[in-house]
Design an enzyme around this catalytic site. Structure first.
Site, PDB file in Angstrom:
ATOM      1  CG  ASP A  71      11.867 -18.058  32.698  1.00  0.00           C
ATOM      2  OD1 ASP A  71      11.611 -18.194  31.482  1.00  0.00           O
ATOM      3  OD2 ASP A  71      12.941 -18.428  33.202  1.00  0.00           O
ATOM      4  CE1 TYR A 123      16.684 -17.469  17.619  1.00  0.00           C
ATOM      5  CE2 TYR A 123      17.025 -17.468  15.243  1.00  0.00           C
ATOM      6  CZ  TYR A 123      16.419 -16.940  16.368  1.00  0.00           C
ATOM      7  OH  TYR A 123      15.551 -15.882  16.239  1.00  0.00           O
ATOM      8  CB  SER A 127      13.688 -16.796  12.765  1.00  0.00           C
ATOM      9  OG  SER A 127      14.949 -16.532  12.185  1.00  0.00           O
ATOM     10  CB  ALA A 154      16.873 -27.176  16.725  1.00  0.00           C
ATOM     11  CB  ALA A 155      14.775 -22.787  18.893  1.00  0.00           C
ATOM     12  CE  LYS A 156      12.907 -17.925  16.895  1.00  0.00           C
ATOM     13  NZ  LYS A 156      11.717 -17.341  17.544  1.00  0.00           N
TER      14      LYS A 156
END
Length: 297
Positions: free
Chosen positions: A61, A153, A140, A155-157
């Site tokens: 993980d 998503y 992305s 914020a993550a990218k």
């Protein structure tokens, strides 16, 4: 170039699986990483059938702070070097920032941002000792724009893109090392149907939808001919959407909500779910999603 050692993180589904098979066709030596050993076994068989010189699988993980070190150490113990690293691991969450549980939001961000940092910290010293290597991060379109109901998503990218751009700057002192960014738009993978969801509706990839093989082709081209200072888009509408976001923000904000509901949400109701954010769903891991069918997985 063939016979390289290629490490693919997130190799059991979607873009990662398609990428692993594409490198296998080039007779490269593959090290495949995913949370799901069951799904990795299927990927391993597909890559051997496609012509890989060697295939090793590691069930780990990437959110675990120690995983990157273990993955890189295992790769070196088996092959002695690493030539290409492809980081595709990601999960998605739908729902407003208000509605999404904090632990789901945080995990979506962690898998994109912190795992990229940890993998880079583990592998870049190896590439520096080799004075060569390619690190490819799959970002992305949503690393450049924002969309309502996709705050976790985006914020993550955005965070992952910032890390990758910084790594590009910080490796300029080593001409043989290349950090590359691939930014897909809407791709027909299972991520939309495995996502955490707090919208009340099932979701689908918005049109136009491309195959994961298109992204895999872009990734393998970068491995052959790295492009350090650009983000390679995969999707015909990506430049138009980014331009509208930057140059026409009021119009973009007016249209993006209705267009998201029309293109990304179906009429089928769905109770709140954490999807595969905290745990993998091996039975749903494959290269392609359900598009164009509009059905609940």
């Amino acid at each position: 170039m063939t016979g390289r050692v290629v490490l693919v993180v997130g190799a059991s589904s979607g873009i990662g699986l398609a990428t692993a098979i594409e490198f296998a066709r080039r007779a490269d030596n593959l090290v495949l990483v995913s949370r799901s050993r069951e799904a990795l076994d299927v990927t391993e068989e597909a890559c051997r059938s496609a012509g890989a010189a060697a295939v090793d699988v590691i069930a780990d993980d990437v959110c675990d702070p120690g995983s990157a070190g273990r993955i890189v150490a295992t790769t070196l113990s088996r092959h002695g070097r690493v030539d290409v690293v492809v980081h595709t691991a990601t999960v998605m969450g739908y729902g407003t920032v208000e509605a999404m549980p904090a632990d789901v939001f945080t995990t979506v961000v962690d898998i994109a941002v912190h795992s990229t940092v940890q993998l880079a910290q583990a592998v870049l010293p190896v590439l520096r000792r080799q004075h060569a290597g390619v690190f490819i991060g799959v970002n992305s379109l949503l690393g450049s724009v924002t969309v309502p109901h996709m705050g976790a998503y985006t914020a993550a990218k955005w965070g992952q893109r910032a890390v990758l751009r910084t790594l590009q700057q910080e490796t300029r002192d080593e001409p043989g090392i290349h950090v590359c960014i691939v930014s897909p738009g809407s791709i027909n993978t299972p991520i939309y149907y495995q996502a955490a969801n707090y919208t009340g509706r099932t979701t689908r990839p918005p049109f136009p939808v491309l195959s994961p093989e298109r992204v895999a082709a872009a990734i393998t081209r970068l491995a052959d001919r790295p492009r350090r200072h650009v983000s390679v888009p995969v999707g015909p509408t990506n430049p138009l959407i980014i331009s509208a976001f930057r140059l026409l923000p009021r119009l973009y904000d007016l249209l993006v909500g209705p267009l998201f509901r029309l293109a990304a949400l179906t009429r089928t109701t769905l109770p709140p779910t954490t999807g595969n954010v905290h745990q993998p769903i091996p039975a749903r891991e494959r290269a392609h999603g359900h598009w164009p069918a509009k059905r609940t997985p």
